[in-house]
Motif scaffolding. Structure first.
Motif, short mmCIF file in Angstrom:
data_model
loop_
_atom_site.label_atom_id
_atom_site.label_comp_id
_atom_site.label_asym_id
_atom_site.label_seq_id
_atom_site.Cartn_x
_atom_site.Cartn_y
_atom_site.Cartn_z
N TRP A 133 -65.58 -52.12 9.22
CA TRP A 133 -66.96 -52.18 9.69
C TRP A 133 -67.04 -52.34 11.21
CZ3 TRP A 133 -71.41 -50.41 8.77
CH2 TRP A 133 -72.55 -50.92 9.40
N ASP A 134 -66.11 -53.09 11.81
CA ASP A 134 -66.13 -53.26 13.25
C ASP A 134 -66.06 -51.91 13.96
OD1 ASP A 134 -66.35 -55.95 13.03
OD2 ASP A 134 -64.26 -56.40 13.47
N GLU A 135 -65.34 -50.95 13.38
CA GLU A 135 -65.24 -49.62 13.97
C GLU A 135 -66.47 -48.77 13.69
OE1 GLU A 135 -61.58 -47.67 12.93
OE2 GLU A 135 -60.49 -49.56 12.90
N LEU A 136 -67.10 -49.02 12.54
CA LEU A 136 -68.25 -48.19 12.14
C LEU A 136 -69.58 -48.69 12.67
CD1 LEU A 136 -67.39 -47.49 8.39
CD2 LEU A 136 -67.72 -45.75 10.16
N GLY A 138 -71.04 -49.76 15.45
CA GLY A 138 -71.71 -49.20 16.60
C GLY A 138 -72.19 -47.78 16.39
N ASP A 139 -71.45 -47.01 15.58
CA ASP A 139 -71.83 -45.62 15.34
C ASP A 139 -72.91 -45.49 14.27
OD1 ASP A 139 -70.08 -44.53 17.22
OD2 ASP A 139 -68.40 -44.55 15.80
N VAL A 140 -72.90 -46.40 13.29
CA VAL A 140 -73.88 -46.34 12.21
C VAL A 140 -75.21 -46.95 12.64
CG1 VAL A 140 -74.43 -47.18 9.89
CG2 VAL A 140 -72.14 -46.30 10.39
N ALA A 147 -75.34 -40.22 21.38
CA ALA A 147 -74.15 -39.95 22.18
C ALA A 147 -73.00 -39.63 21.23
CB ALA A 147 -73.81 -41.17 23.05
N TRP A 148 -71.87 -39.21 21.82
CA TRP A 148 -70.70 -38.93 21.02
C TRP A 148 -70.22 -40.22 20.36
CZ3 TRP A 148 -68.61 -34.84 19.01
CH2 TRP A 148 -67.30 -34.88 18.51
N PRO A 149 -69.88 -40.19 19.06
CA PRO A 149 -69.47 -41.41 18.36
C PRO A 149 -68.27 -42.07 19.03
CG PRO A 149 -69.81 -39.60 16.82
CD PRO A 149 -69.88 -39.01 18.18
N VAL A 482 -74.32 -48.02 25.15
CA VAL A 482 -75.00 -47.62 23.92
C VAL A 482 -74.67 -48.61 22.81
CG1 VAL A 482 -75.17 -45.84 22.14
CG2 VAL A 482 -75.04 -45.19 24.54
N VAL A 483 -73.42 -49.05 22.77
CA VAL A 483 -72.99 -50.06 21.81
C VAL A 483 -72.68 -51.33 22.59
CG1 VAL A 483 -71.30 -50.71 20.06
CG2 VAL A 483 -72.04 -48.33 20.29
N PRO A 484 -73.37 -52.43 22.31
CA PRO A 484 -73.13 -53.65 23.09
C PRO A 484 -71.73 -54.20 22.87
CG PRO A 484 -74.55 -54.11 21.22
CD PRO A 484 -74.41 -52.63 21.30
N THR A 485 -71.17 -54.77 23.89
CA THR A 485 -69.86 -55.39 23.78
C THR A 485 -69.99 -56.90 23.89
OG1 THR A 485 -69.56 -55.09 26.17
CG2 THR A 485 -68.65 -53.41 24.72
N HIS A 486 -69.10 -57.60 23.20
CA HIS A 486 -69.18 -59.06 23.15
C HIS A 486 -68.90 -59.65 24.52
CE1 HIS A 486 -68.95 -63.09 21.57
NE2 HIS A 486 -67.81 -63.27 22.19
N ARG A 487 -69.72 -60.62 24.88
CA ARG A 487 -69.50 -61.35 26.12
C ARG A 487 -69.40 -62.84 25.78
NH1 ARG A 487 -74.44 -59.38 29.66
NH2 ARG A 487 -75.45 -59.52 27.63
#
Length: 488
Positions: A133-136, A138-140, A147-149, A482-487
Motif C-alpha cells: 500500500w505504501d507504494e500504491l 500516492g498513485d491511487v 501526472a505520471w505514476p 503531487v504526493v506528500p512526503t513525510h516530514r
C-alpha cells in the motif's frame, strides 16, 4: 461581512478535507482562516454521545483503512497531536447462515484459508499487492490523470485486478465465500457491481487490510479532526466555529477560497463569482443512494454465532453474493432492499474507553434510496438476529439516523449520500466533472476540496491536500509534491 481584514486563504468547512487543506496552506506560511457552521470541527468524522451518557459514538465514519494509509496524514504526523490508531485482531469478517465466516485478515494466508476452494485464487488475485500500500497510496489517492505514476508497474498490477467488474466474481471463483466477501467490499462504494470503480474500491480495502489494517482512532473519529485542527492552529491558522457561510461575499477578502462543500452548495455560495454555464453544471451534479444508520449502546458484546465476528472490527452481513447484488440493485432502482446488506462496526472491541465499564458501542448501516424517509429498523434488526441470535436482548439503547438526519448533521451528505456523489460509471474519478484540475473553478480564487473531488470519499484528507496544492501553485506560485512526503 465578517470584519474587513484581509487574509491569504479562507477555508469553508472543517471536515477532514477542509482541515487538511488549511493545514497544508498554513504550513506553506499563509495566513489561513477556517469557517465551520457547527459548534465543533469534524464534518463526517465527529464523535458524540448519541444514546446514553458515556457511550461515545461516531455518527458517520468510524473505521479508517484510508486514514492510517493516507500520505498526507503521515506527512502531517498527526500522532504529535494525540492521534493513536487501534487495530482489531481481524479487520473484517463476513458470516454465513451455516455459522461459519470468511475473514479479511491482516495476512493473505489467513484470509485465503477462510475462503475454502478459492484460497489459491485469492492469493493470486491479492497476494502480489499485499504489503504494497505504501507504494500504491500516492498513485491511487490522487487525481487519476494528474501526472505520471510514481510506481507505474505496481499501479499496473493494481489496475489489472481493479478492472474486473464485481459482477463477474461469482464466475471467477468456485465457492460462495470469496464472491460474497469481495462483493461486500465493493458495496462500500455504493457503485453497481457492474462498475469497475467498485472493484477498485474492493481491491484497495483488501490491500490496506493486508498492509496497514482497518483501525479505529482511540477516543473515536473526532481524534482525527482534533489532531488536524491542532496542526492548523500550531502553524498560525484560525478556526471560527458556529458560522454558516451562505455567500463568499460575507467573508474577508482573500487571495484563495477553498470550500469543503458539496457541488450544489458551491454553486450557491460562490454564485456571483461563477459563470452561469459552470454553475448550471454544478447544480446538475448527481448524488447517490442514502444511508440508514443505527448506533447502539449494548450491555454485552454482539452475540455473533461465528466466532471470528467476535474478533473483527467490521462485520458485513449478507448471506451470498446474490444477496449483496440484490440489495444494491434494489436501492439503485429506488426500492427498499429486503433484506438489506449491512455494514457494522464494533468500536469497543478495541477501545473500551468508548463506553462505561461493562458497556459496548456498536453501529450498523444499510444503503437505502436517496432521501429515504421510512423506517428500516425492524428489517435491520431481523438481519442482525439472523447472524447474532439474541442481539435484541443486549440492546440498552439505540439512536436511529435517517438520510435527512445525516444531511442535517452534515450538509455535504445530500439526501443521506455519505459519498457526496454518485459512484455509478466513472463518476467516482470524474467528479464533480471531467477536468484536468477538478479542484479549480473558472474563478481563479475559488477551489473545491470536498469528497466530491478525486480521490473521493473516505477520511484521508487527500482531496483537501490536492486542492490546497493547486491553490498554492495558481495563486501563490508555490509548488509542493503531487504526493506528500513525510516530514518528521
Amino acid at each position: 461581512m465578517v470584519g474587513s481584514d484581509v487574509t491569504d486563504a479562507v477555508v469553508v468547512g472543517a471536515g477532514p478535507n477542509g482541515l487538511t487543506a488549511a493545514a497544508v496552506l498554513a504550513r506553506a506560511g499563509l495566513a489561513v482562516r477556517v469557517y465551520e457552521a457547527a459548534d465543533t470541527v469534524g464534518g463526517g468524522a465527529r464523535t458524540r454521545e448519541l444514546t446514553e451518557p458515556g457511550f461515545r459514538h461516531d455518527p458517520c465514519s468510524a473505521v479508517h483503512p484510508l486514514g492510517i494509509g493516507s500520505p498526507v496524514f503521515e506527512a502531517l504526523d498527526l500522532g504529535r497531536h494525540g492521534l493513536e490508531w487501534l487495530q482489531p485482531e481481524i479487520p473484517m469478517a463476513h458470516p454465513f447462515p451455516d455459522g461459519t465466516a470468511a475473514v479479511l485478515a491482516r495476512s493473505v494466508e489467513e484470509t485465503a484459508a477462510s475462503l475454502g476452494p478459492d484460497a489459491r485464487a485469492y492469493r493470486r488475485l491479492i497476494g502480489p499487492l499485499a504489503g504494497r500500500w505504501d507504494e500504491l497510496a500516492g498513485d491511487v489517492l490522487r487525481t487519476p490523470w494528474a501526472a505520471w505514476p510514481e510506481h507505474p508497474l505496481r499501479l499496473g498490477q493494481f489496475g489489472l485486478r481493479a478492472g474486473i467488474p464485481a459482477a463477474l466474481l461469482d464466475r471467477i471463483f468456485r465457492g460462495e465465500k470469496a464472491p460474497a466477501i469481495l462483493a461486500g467490499l465493493t458495496a462500500h462504494s455504493m457503485a453497481p457491481l457492474t462498475s469497475p470503480v467498485g472493484t477498485a474500491i474492493a481491491t484497495v480495502f483488501a490491500v490496506t487490510a493486508h498492509s496497514s489494517g482497518w483501525p479505529m482512532p482511540r477516543g473515536g473519529s473526532q481524534s482525527i479532526v482534533d489532531a488536524l485542527a491542532a496542526d492548523v492552529v500550531e502553524h498560525g491558522g484560525e478556526i471560527v466555529l458556529g458560522h454558516e457561510v451562505r455567500s463568499l461575499a460575507e467573508l474577508p477578502t482573500a487571495r484563495a477560497y477553498v470550500l469543503d462543500v458539496s457541488p450544489t452548495a458551491l454553486a450557491r455560495i460562490a454564485d456571483g463569482r461563477l459563470p452561469a454555464r459552470f454553475r448550471s453544471r454544478l447544480e446538475r451534479y448527481r448524488y447517490g443512494p442514502g444511508v440508514y444508520k443505527i448506533d447502539y449502546a449494548l450491555t454485552e458484546p454482539v452475540p455473533w454465532t461465528a466466532e471470528q465476528c467476535r474478533r473483527a472490527g467490521t462485520v458485513h452481513l449478507a448471506p451470498t453474493f446474490g444477496a449483496v447484488r440484490s440489495a444494491l440493485s434494489a436501492v439503485r432502482a429506488g426500492r427498499v432492499p429486503d433484506p438489506p446488506f449491512l455494514i457494522t462496526a464494533q468500536p469497543t472491541l478495541v477501545d473500551p474507553s468508548r463506553a462505561p465499564a461493562g458497556g459496548h458501542t456498536f453501529w450498523v448501516y444499510a444503503h437505502v434510496p436517496h432521501g429515504f424517509d421510512g423506517d428500516l429498523t425492524e428489517a435491520i434488526e431481523r438481519q442482525l438476529e439472523r447472524f447474532a441470535p439474541g442481539f435484541r436482548d443486549v440492546v440498552r439503547a439505540r439512536h436511529v439516523t435517517r438520510p435527512a438526519d445525516l444531511e442535517a448533521g452534515n450538509a455535504n451528505y445530500v439526501g443521506g449520500d455519505i459519498a457526496c456523489g454518485s459512484a455509478a460509471g466513472l463518476r467516482l474519478v470524474a467528479r464533480p466533472h471531467a477536468s484536468w484540475t477538478p479542484y479549480a473553478t473558472p474563478d481563479p480564487t475559488v477551489y473545491l476540496c470536498s469528497s466530491a473531488t478525486p480521490p473521493g470519499p473516505g477520511v484521508h484528507g487527500m482531496c483537501g491536500y490536492h486542492a490546497a496544492r493547486v491553490a498554492l501553485q495558481r495563486r501563490f506560485g508555490t509548488r509542493i509534491p503531487v504526493v506528500p512526503t513525510h516530514r518528521s
